[in-house]
Design a protein around this motif. Structure first.
Motif, PDB file in Angstrom:
ATOM      1  N   ASP A  28      -5.390  -4.510   3.535  1.00 18.11           N
ATOM      2  CA  ASP A  28      -4.779  -3.331   2.889  1.00 18.11           C
ATOM      3  C   ASP A  28      -4.701  -3.831   1.349  1.00 18.11           C
ATOM      4  N   TRP A  86       1.863   2.450  -3.488  1.00 12.56           N
ATOM      5  CA  TRP A  86       1.118   2.193  -4.441  1.00 12.56           C
ATOM      6  C   TRP A  86       0.954   3.720  -5.033  1.00 12.56           C
ATOM      7  N   ALA A 124      -0.276   7.484  -6.153  1.00 13.51           N
ATOM      8  CA  ALA A 124      -1.555   8.147  -5.585  1.00 13.51           C
ATOM      9  C   ALA A 124      -2.007   9.337  -6.614  1.00 13.51           C
ATOM     10  N   VAL A 165      -4.107   5.717   0.355  1.00 16.58           N
ATOM     11  CA  VAL A 165      -2.906   5.516   0.122  1.00 16.58           C
ATOM     12  C   VAL A 165      -2.132   5.475   1.432  1.00 16.58           C
ATOM     13  N   GLY A 166      -1.278   4.761   1.785  1.00 11.08           N
ATOM     14  CA  GLY A 166      -0.472   4.702   3.296  1.00 11.08           C
ATOM     15  C   GLY A 166      -0.866   3.514   4.011  1.00 11.08           C
ATOM     16  N   PRO A 217      -5.740   9.719  -3.202  1.00 15.06           N
ATOM     17  CA  PRO A 217      -4.713  10.167  -2.016  1.00 15.06           C
ATOM     18  C   PRO A 217      -5.324   9.404  -0.760  1.00 15.06           C
ATOM     19  N   ALA A 224      -3.936   4.259 -10.171  1.00 15.35           N
ATOM     20  CA  ALA A 224      -3.203   4.917  -8.950  1.00 15.35           C
ATOM     21  C   ALA A 224      -4.602   5.036  -8.150  1.00 15.35           C
ATOM     22  N   LEU A 225      -4.341   5.318  -7.099  1.00 14.78           N
ATOM     23  CA  LEU A 225      -5.297   5.304  -5.859  1.00 14.78           C
ATOM     24  C   LEU A 225      -5.723   6.659  -5.505  1.00 14.78           C
ATOM     25  N   GLY A 238       0.670  -1.117  -0.143  1.00 14.07           N
ATOM     26  CA  GLY A 238      -0.060   0.061  -0.045  1.00 14.07           C
ATOM     27  C   GLY A 238       0.950   1.571   0.044  1.00 14.07           C
ATOM     28  N   ALA A 296      -7.183  -0.838  -8.089  1.00 13.52           N
ATOM     29  CA  ALA A 296      -7.457   0.684  -8.070  1.00 13.52           C
ATOM     30  C   ALA A 296      -8.724   1.083  -8.417  1.00 13.52           C
ATOM     31  N   ASN A 339     -11.247   3.014  -5.759  1.00 14.82           N
ATOM     32  CA  ASN A 339     -11.737   4.443  -5.964  1.00 14.82           C
ATOM     33  C   ASN A 339     -12.950   4.605  -6.231  1.00 14.82           C
TER      34      ASN A 339
END
Length: 299
Positions: free
Chosen positions: A258, A115, A117, A225-226, A222, A219-220, A112, A274, A278
């Motif tokens: 995750d 990944w 963002a 992400v994390g 923001p 892309a995820l 994660g 993703a 999203n």
């Protein structure tokens, strides 16, 4: 050096194979990934293209779409229910977009934190994708989005519905546009009736889902992400029409996961993970589990 991928083909006519080879020759070197096209019946590849307009292809399709390797439907039917569709007649731009998406899906990040963002413009009236405007509830009254080609979209957030005259291709362009809140026109009650008279009323959640899926190749958002895990209280109805999404939804019913765990447990590629997360985030379906805040339901 560019990575080389192989697109296997099943029940694809010799005419369409010639078109595929010709378009690849014409656009060679324009993307970061190189592709070779297999001969018809060659099922060994990084992805497989199957002509679902052919009776044998249509019969084979359900088994192919269930496998982890991406399957692409080749069809004249603009409404064919598949995650990846290549429409006839095959066009260069559409083919390049498809191959780019397939290549990106094959490059899943390890976890994660790594990944990619999405990046959104900041400011008082930032230019944002439609999905992000819908997630942020940018409009609290009926609005009209229109362009120079007479394509338009009416959103009535109070009633939770939308109307449009856009085709699937025009919707794709709309979803990828960056729009400022001030670019849309507010509609009075009379104008709303005039624009939507006789048109089918559609649920706003379905528009949020479609816009969320189109946010990015892999892309995820923001906020996803994390160090965060995800869970779903139930399977979204919108996910039931796609095998890759329904598998992920069922995986998130079990326990928080995750992004890497979700990809592994559902056998989904980076693009599908993703897109699914999203879309769920835009719709407010996800339950987020962060180490600092604990479980929190969106919306």
């Amino acid at each position: 050096m560019n990575a080389t991928h192989r697109l296997a083909t099943l029940h694809v006519s010799s005419k369409d194979l010639k078109v595929l080879h010709s378009l690849l020759n014409l656009t060679g070197g324009q993307s970061r990934s190189e592709w070779v096209i297999g001969s018809d019946g060659d099922a060994d590849g990084d992805a497989v293209l199957i002509d679902v307009d052919d009776p044998d292809g249509a019969a084979a399709w359900p088994g192919l779409e269930d496998r982890p390797r991406p399957a692409v439907a080749l069809s004249r039917n603009r409404g064919f229910p598949a995650r990846h569709v290549l429409y006839k007649p095959i066009r260069s731009q559409q083919l390049q977009q498809l191959l780019g998406d397939l290549a990106a899906a094959d490059e899943a990040p390890a976890g994660g934190a790594g990944w990619p963002a999405l990046v959104f413009e900041q400011g008082d009236d930032p230019a944002l994708p439609l999905a992000e405007h819908l997630r942020r509830r940018s409009w609290d009254q009926p609005v009209l989005l229109a362009d120079a080609s007479d394509t338009w979209l009416v959103i009535d957030p109070g009633a939770g519905v939308w109307y449009s005259n856009a085709s699937d291709r025009e919707f794709d362009a709309l979803f990828h546009r960056r729009i400022r809140r001030g670019e849309v026109r507010s509609l009075s009650s009379t104008e709303l009736i005039d624009h939507t008279n006789g048109l089918e009323q559609q649920r706003l959640t379905n528009l949020k889902w479609r816009a969320g899926l189109a946010l990015s190749g892999r892309a995820l958002h923001p906020e996803l992400v994390g160090d965060v895990r995800f869970m779903l209280p139930q399977v979204p109805l919108q996910a039931l029409s796609d095998t890759a999404y329904s598998r992920q939804a069922r995986a998130l019913l079990e326990r928080p996961k995750d992004v890497a765990e979700l990809a592994d447990s559902s056998h989904a590629d980076a693009h599908d993970v993703a897109a699914f997360l999203n879309a769920c985030h835009v719709c407010g379906f996800l339950v987020l589990d962060r180490e600092t805040t604990g479980l929190a339901i969106e919306g």
